[in-house]
Write a protein that holds these residues in place. Structure first.
Motif, PDB file in Angstrom:
ATOM      1  N   GLY A  55      -9.508   0.715 -11.983  1.00 26.21           N
ATOM      2  CA  GLY A  55      -8.090   0.913 -12.281  1.00 26.21           C
ATOM      3  C   GLY A  55      -7.622   2.311 -11.912  1.00 26.21           C
ATOM      4  N   GLU A  56      -8.480   3.313 -12.123  1.00 25.01           N
ATOM      5  CA  GLU A  56      -8.133   4.684 -11.743  1.00 25.01           C
ATOM      6  C   GLU A  56      -8.043   4.817 -10.220  1.00 25.01           C
ATOM      7  N   VAL A  57      -8.912   4.116  -9.495  1.00 27.23           N
ATOM      8  CA  VAL A  57      -8.860   4.129  -8.029  1.00 27.23           C
ATOM      9  C   VAL A  57      -7.542   3.519  -7.558  1.00 27.23           C
ATOM     10  N   VAL A  58      -7.169   2.399  -8.141  1.00 25.43           N
ATOM     11  CA  VAL A  58      -5.918   1.741  -7.774  1.00 25.43           C
ATOM     12  C   VAL A  58      -4.728   2.660  -8.064  1.00 25.43           C
ATOM     13  N   GLY A  59      -4.719   3.304  -9.224  1.00 24.48           N
ATOM     14  CA  GLY A  59      -3.649   4.238  -9.562  1.00 24.48           C
ATOM     15  C   GLY A  59      -3.593   5.406  -8.592  1.00 24.48           C
ATOM     16  N   PHE A  60      -4.759   5.913  -8.187  1.00 23.24           N
ATOM     17  CA  PHE A  60      -4.844   7.019  -7.231  1.00 23.24           C
ATOM     18  C   PHE A  60      -4.244   6.600  -5.890  1.00 23.24           C
ATOM     19  N   ILE A  61      -4.589   5.392  -5.426  1.00 24.50           N
ATOM     20  CA  ILE A  61      -4.034   4.879  -4.165  1.00 24.50           C
ATOM     21  C   ILE A  61      -2.529   4.719  -4.287  1.00 24.50           C
ATOM     22  N   ASP A  62      -2.065   4.150  -5.395  1.00 27.00           N
ATOM     23  CA  ASP A  62      -0.619   3.983  -5.615  1.00 27.00           C
ATOM     24  C   ASP A  62       0.103   5.325  -5.557  1.00 27.00           C
ATOM     25  N   ASP A  63      -0.468   6.350  -6.188  1.00 28.21           N
ATOM     26  CA  ASP A  63       0.146   7.685  -6.181  1.00 28.21           C
ATOM     27  C   ASP A  63       0.214   8.255  -4.768  1.00 28.21           C
ATOM     28  N   LEU A  64      -0.855   8.070  -3.986  1.00 31.28           N
ATOM     29  CA  LEU A  64      -0.858   8.565  -2.608  1.00 31.28           C
ATOM     30  C   LEU A  64       0.183   7.848  -1.756  1.00 31.28           C
ATOM     31  N   ILE A  65       0.304   6.533  -1.949  1.00 31.65           N
ATOM     32  CA  ILE A  65       1.301   5.759  -1.188  1.00 31.65           C
ATOM     33  C   ILE A  65       2.703   6.203  -1.559  1.00 31.65           C
ATOM     34  N   MET A  66       2.965   6.387  -2.861  1.00 30.53           N
ATOM     35  CA  MET A  66       4.305   6.832  -3.291  1.00 30.53           C
ATOM     36  C   MET A  66       4.621   8.215  -2.756  1.00 30.53           C
ATOM     37  N   ALA A  67       3.644   9.116  -2.771  1.00 31.45           N
ATOM     38  CA  ALA A  67       3.858  10.471  -2.255  1.00 31.45           C
ATOM     39  C   ALA A  67       4.141  10.427  -0.758  1.00 31.45           C
ATOM     40  N   ARG A  68       3.383   9.619  -0.034  1.00 28.01           N
ATOM     41  CA  ARG A  68       3.588   9.499   1.409  1.00 28.01           C
ATOM     42  C   ARG A  68       4.971   8.929   1.710  1.00 28.01           C
ATOM     43  N   ASP A  69       5.330   7.857   1.011  1.00 36.57           N
ATOM     44  CA  ASP A  69       6.614   7.211   1.254  1.00 36.57           C
ATOM     45  C   ASP A  69       7.785   8.105   0.854  1.00 36.57           C
ATOM     46  N   SER A  70       7.617   8.875  -0.216  1.00 38.21           N
ATOM     47  CA  SER A  70       8.666   9.804  -0.633  1.00 38.21           C
ATOM     48  C   SER A  70       8.853  10.904   0.404  1.00 38.21           C
TER      49      SER A  70
END
Length: 92
Positions: A55-70
């Motif tokens: 779950g922490e890995v998934v959250g980490f990936i989600d954060d990276l995707i949001m940062a990239r998209d932002s």
């Protein structure tokens, strides 16, 4: 990715599954990071991050995707007028 590339049982892949229990040691985590970068077109920062569960890995990936998209959604900063290139024939 974990089922295909790491041959893990899909029934074990729950948010609270500990990476250590899944058999992902530090070398496995490095390999997983490379897979994540390729699969999601991300650049994972070279900083120490402690992830212990799936779950922490998934959250980490989600954060990276949001940062990239932002970052991609932000308009490019405009240069001050004195920094803009002159047109041919324009006086300085």
């Amino acid at each position: 990715m974990l089922v295909k590339d790491f041959k893990l049982d899909p029934n074990q892949l729950t948010p609270d599954a500990r990476l250590e229990d899944l058999g992902l040691d530090s070398l496995g985590m490095a390999d997983l990071v490379f897979h994540i970068e390729d699969a999601f077109k991300l650049s994972v920062p070279d900083v120490a991050v402690t992830l212990t569960t799936l779950g922490e890995v998934v959250g980490f990936i989600d954060d990276l995707i949001m940062a990239r998209d932002s970052a991609q959604a932000l308009p490019a900063p405009s240069a001050p007028p004195e920094m803009l290139p002159l047109s041919p024939g324009q006086a300085t």
